[in-house]
Design a protein around this motif. Sequence first.
Motif, PDB file in Angstrom:
ATOM      1  N   ARG A   1       0.811  -1.084  -0.191  1.00 34.70           N
ATOM      2  CA  ARG A   1      -0.052   0.046   0.046  1.00 34.70           C
ATOM      3  C   ARG A   1       0.935   1.218  -0.132  1.00 34.70           C
ATOM      4  O   ARG A   1       1.164   1.767   0.932  1.00 34.70           O
ATOM      5  N   PRO A   2       0.975   1.549  -1.081  1.00 37.51           N
ATOM      6  CA  PRO A   2       2.219   3.008  -1.138  1.00 37.51           C
ATOM      7  C   PRO A   2       1.443   4.112  -0.649  1.00 37.51           C
ATOM      8  O   PRO A   2       0.417   4.569  -0.864  1.00 37.51           O
ATOM      9  N   VAL A   3       2.290   4.849   0.180  1.00 40.55           N
ATOM     10  CA  VAL A   3       1.857   6.050   0.533  1.00 40.55           C
ATOM     11  C   VAL A   3       1.372   7.114  -0.488  1.00 40.55           C
ATOM     12  O   VAL A   3       0.486   7.849  -0.423  1.00 40.55           O
ATOM     13  N   ALA A   4       2.158   6.921  -1.530  1.00 45.81           N
ATOM     14  CA  ALA A   4       2.030   8.102  -2.529  1.00 45.81           C
ATOM     15  C   ALA A   4       0.557   7.806  -3.277  1.00 45.81           C
ATOM     16  O   ALA A   4      -0.093   8.783  -3.852  1.00 45.81           O
ATOM     17  N   ASN A   5       0.007   6.611  -3.111  1.00 45.78           N
ATOM     18  CA  ASN A   5      -1.282   6.306  -3.703  1.00 45.78           C
ATOM     19  C   ASN A   5      -2.325   6.746  -2.552  1.00 45.78           C
ATOM     20  O   ASN A   5      -3.602   6.848  -2.957  1.00 45.78           O
ATOM     21  N   PHE A   6      -1.939   6.960  -1.239  1.00 38.99           N
ATOM     22  CA  PHE A   6      -2.904   7.355  -0.339  1.00 38.99           C
ATOM     23  C   PHE A   6      -2.743   8.951  -0.220  1.00 38.99           C
ATOM     24  O   PHE A   6      -3.968   9.589  -0.095  1.00 38.99           O
ATOM     25  N   LEU A   7      -1.603   9.689  -0.096  1.00 43.14           N
ATOM     26  CA  LEU A   7      -1.677  11.162   0.269  1.00 43.14           C
ATOM     27  C   LEU A   7      -1.519  11.836  -1.066  1.00 43.14           C
ATOM     28  O   LEU A   7      -0.686  11.624  -1.860  1.00 43.14           O
ATOM     29  N   SER A   8      -2.138  13.132  -1.030  1.00 48.81           N
ATOM     30  CA  SER A   8      -1.939  13.891  -2.140  1.00 48.81           C
ATOM     31  C   SER A   8      -2.365  15.295  -1.746  1.00 48.81           C
ATOM     32  O   SER A   8      -2.650  15.485  -0.763  1.00 48.81           O
ATOM     33  N   ALA A   9      -1.843  16.197  -2.837  1.00 46.64           N
ATOM     34  CA  ALA A   9      -2.136  17.482  -2.297  1.00 46.64           C
ATOM     35  C   ALA A   9      -2.609  18.605  -3.372  1.00 46.64           C
ATOM     36  O   ALA A   9      -2.277  17.952  -4.644  1.00 46.64           O
ATOM     37  N   ARG A  10      -3.119  19.603  -3.379  1.00 50.85           N
ATOM     38  CA  ARG A  10      -3.404  20.558  -4.271  1.00 50.85           C
ATOM     39  C   ARG A  10      -3.384  21.823  -3.664  1.00 50.85           C
ATOM     40  O   ARG A  10      -3.847  21.949  -2.521  1.00 50.85           O
ATOM     41  N   GLU A  11      -2.655  22.832  -4.435  1.00 48.99           N
ATOM     42  CA  GLU A  11      -2.832  24.274  -3.965  1.00 48.99           C
ATOM     43  C   GLU A  11      -3.982  25.233  -4.494  1.00 48.99           C
ATOM     44  O   GLU A  11      -4.228  25.003  -5.629  1.00 48.99           O
ATOM     45  N   LEU A  12      -4.387  25.964  -3.680  1.00 57.18           N
ATOM     46  CA  LEU A  12      -5.547  26.670  -3.905  1.00 57.18           C
ATOM     47  C   LEU A  12      -5.088  28.089  -4.098  1.00 57.18           C
ATOM     48  O   LEU A  12      -4.145  28.650  -3.491  1.00 57.18           O
ATOM     49  N   THR A  13      -5.810  28.786  -4.864  1.00 54.68           N
ATOM     50  CA  THR A  13      -5.826  30.082  -5.049  1.00 54.68           C
ATOM     51  C   THR A  13      -7.132  30.955  -5.050  1.00 54.68           C
ATOM     52  O   THR A  13      -8.137  30.239  -5.214  1.00 54.68           O
ATOM     53  N   PRO A  14      -7.163  32.130  -5.086  1.00 58.45           N
ATOM     54  CA  PRO A  14      -8.319  33.009  -5.104  1.00 58.45           C
ATOM     55  C   PRO A  14      -9.067  32.655  -6.520  1.00 58.45           C
ATOM     56  O   PRO A  14     -10.363  32.604  -6.534  1.00 58.45           O
ATOM     57  N   GLU A  15      -8.229  32.219  -7.593  1.00 62.51           N
ATOM     58  CA  GLU A  15      -8.837  32.007  -8.833  1.00 62.51           C
ATOM     59  C   GLU A  15      -9.287  30.597  -8.871  1.00 62.51           C
ATOM     60  O   GLU A  15     -10.177  30.173  -9.692  1.00 62.51           O
ATOM     61  N   ALA A  16      -8.844  29.581  -8.123  1.00 65.96           N
ATOM     62  CA  ALA A  16      -8.940  28.155  -8.331  1.00 65.96           C
ATOM     63  C   ALA A  16      -9.314  27.629  -6.645  1.00 65.96           C
ATOM     64  O   ALA A  16      -8.296  27.462  -6.178  1.00 65.96           O
ATOM     65  N   GLY A  17     -10.387  27.496  -6.628  1.00 61.49           N
ATOM     66  CA  GLY A  17     -11.000  27.096  -5.002  1.00 61.49           C
ATOM     67  C   GLY A  17     -11.065  25.570  -5.203  1.00 61.49           C
ATOM     68  O   GLY A  17     -10.419  24.760  -5.980  1.00 61.49           O
ATOM     69  N   TYR A  18     -12.183  25.082  -4.497  1.00 61.58           N
ATOM     70  CA  TYR A  18     -12.640  23.860  -4.285  1.00 61.58           C
ATOM     71  C   TYR A  18     -14.102  23.650  -4.366  1.00 61.58           C
ATOM     72  O   TYR A  18     -14.762  24.366  -3.873  1.00 61.58           O
ATOM     73  N   ASP A  19     -14.570  22.600  -5.146  1.00 70.85           N
ATOM     74  CA  ASP A  19     -16.109  22.268  -5.124  1.00 70.85           C
ATOM     75  C   ASP A  19     -16.128  20.708  -5.420  1.00 70.85           C
ATOM     76  O   ASP A  19     -15.718  19.947  -6.675  1.00 70.85           O
ATOM     77  N   ASP A  20     -17.087  20.043  -4.440  1.00 72.51           N
ATOM     78  CA  ASP A  20     -17.183  18.444  -4.379  1.00 72.51           C
ATOM     79  C   ASP A  20     -18.596  18.124  -4.844  1.00 72.51           C
ATOM     80  O   ASP A  20     -18.921  17.031  -4.610  1.00 72.51           O
ATOM     81  N   GLY A  21     -19.453  19.238  -5.121  1.00 72.32           N
ATOM     82  CA  GLY A  21     -20.745  18.995  -5.119  1.00 72.32           C
ATOM     83  C   GLY A  21     -21.628  19.184  -3.924  1.00 72.32           C
ATOM     84  O   GLY A  21     -22.550  19.635  -3.756  1.00 72.32           O
ATOM     85  N   ALA A  22     -21.009  18.838  -2.835  1.00 72.99           N
ATOM     86  CA  ALA A  22     -21.527  19.186  -1.401  1.00 72.99           C
ATOM     87  C   ALA A  22     -21.096  20.516  -0.970  1.00 72.99           C
ATOM     88  O   ALA A  22     -22.025  21.097  -0.095  1.00 72.99           O
ATOM     89  N   VAL A  23     -19.989  20.979  -1.182  1.00 72.23           N
ATOM     90  CA  VAL A  23     -19.548  22.231  -0.626  1.00 72.23           C
ATOM     91  C   VAL A  23     -18.508  22.911  -1.599  1.00 72.23           C
ATOM     92  O   VAL A  23     -17.973  22.109  -2.693  1.00 72.23           O
ATOM     93  N   LYS A  24     -18.726  24.215  -1.855  1.00 70.81           N
ATOM     94  CA  LYS A  24     -17.899  25.021  -2.545  1.00 70.81           C
ATOM     95  C   LYS A  24     -16.722  25.771  -1.615  1.00 70.81           C
ATOM     96  O   LYS A  24     -17.307  26.471  -0.668  1.00 70.81           O
ATOM     97  N   VAL A  25     -15.669  25.902  -1.976  1.00 72.93           N
ATOM     98  CA  VAL A  25     -14.783  26.768  -0.970  1.00 72.93           C
ATOM     99  C   VAL A  25     -13.875  27.432  -2.022  1.00 72.93           C
ATOM    100  O   VAL A  25     -13.508  27.288  -2.863  1.00 72.93           O
TER     101      VAL A  25
END
Length: 314
Positions: A157-181
């Motif tokens: 079970r590689p850690v690389a398959n478990f842990l990920s990251a993404r950097e947010l900016t005012p132009e690029a937030g987050y939206d999973d359908g349940a919440v918008k950030v």
Amino acid sequence: MKKHRIGMGLALAALMMAQTAWAAERPASAERPAAASGDHLVLLGTGGGPGGRVDRAGIATLLEVAGHRYLVDAGGGVSRQLAQAGVAERDVPLVFLTHLHDDHYAGLLSLASFAWSTRGKGMQLLGPAGTVELAHALGALMEVNARIRNAESGQNRPVANFLSARELTPEAGYDDGAVKVRAMLNSHYTLMDRNRAPGAQSLSYRFEAGGKVVVFTGDTGPTAGLAEFARGADVLVAEMATAADRAMVPPPVQRHMDVEHLSPAQVGDLATQAGVRKLVLSHVGQVDEADLAQVRAHYAGPVVLGHDLQSIAF
């Protein structure tokens, strides 16, 4: 023998009385919170600044919306605080970091590594510039444990398959359908030498879900546009630094406290200008009634001085 038994009986009785008194006098933050239903946030840790504290765990807030969990910051002790709240590390798939001062991510190793060890499906870190670099460093630390546990279980079970990251900016937030950030750059790093940390950023977050809004200032000084960013929020979770906090730090840090954190009056002004429905104070240090009076002199709405494991519906 009879005297010995009587003595032991009195000692046990005294111990039981002391335990009963201790239980009665414990602060509410030492107790597991009642299960909350509906959309709510749990102030897992409310302490501000680096270093361990006896009265508050490191800054971390769990937001539960439409059955989804979102962790905002992961200060020291977050794994234990989650357990106190009845939540396992593996059940926290998303961690939003407001900025990369250590008091906001010191609990990440236990959080992520325990989630991996207990068969969590995955964890993603979201935050300002530098979050991907932090995730790579965290993954390297997790590999030491993962190598041993994979050898013990015979799995891969590689850690690389478990842990990920993404950097947010005012132009690029987050939206999973349940919440918008949405994210906004704030003024927590205005005094630093940019040549030594050119990419450093600090973010405020606005969570929108089902017509409800929760805004986190993160660590910040007064920032143009922040009141508009927080406009109409149901809950504003704001940091605050008091005069007593300032007096506790070395002189070189006092300028930082003055410019790159919010005073009680400034917090109240922000809440009023934004027209928020409730103000929750977290990431705090020494706060007394005079400080709260300052906040209330500038904001007429409900003010909550947060304590660890407090649950707040919205």
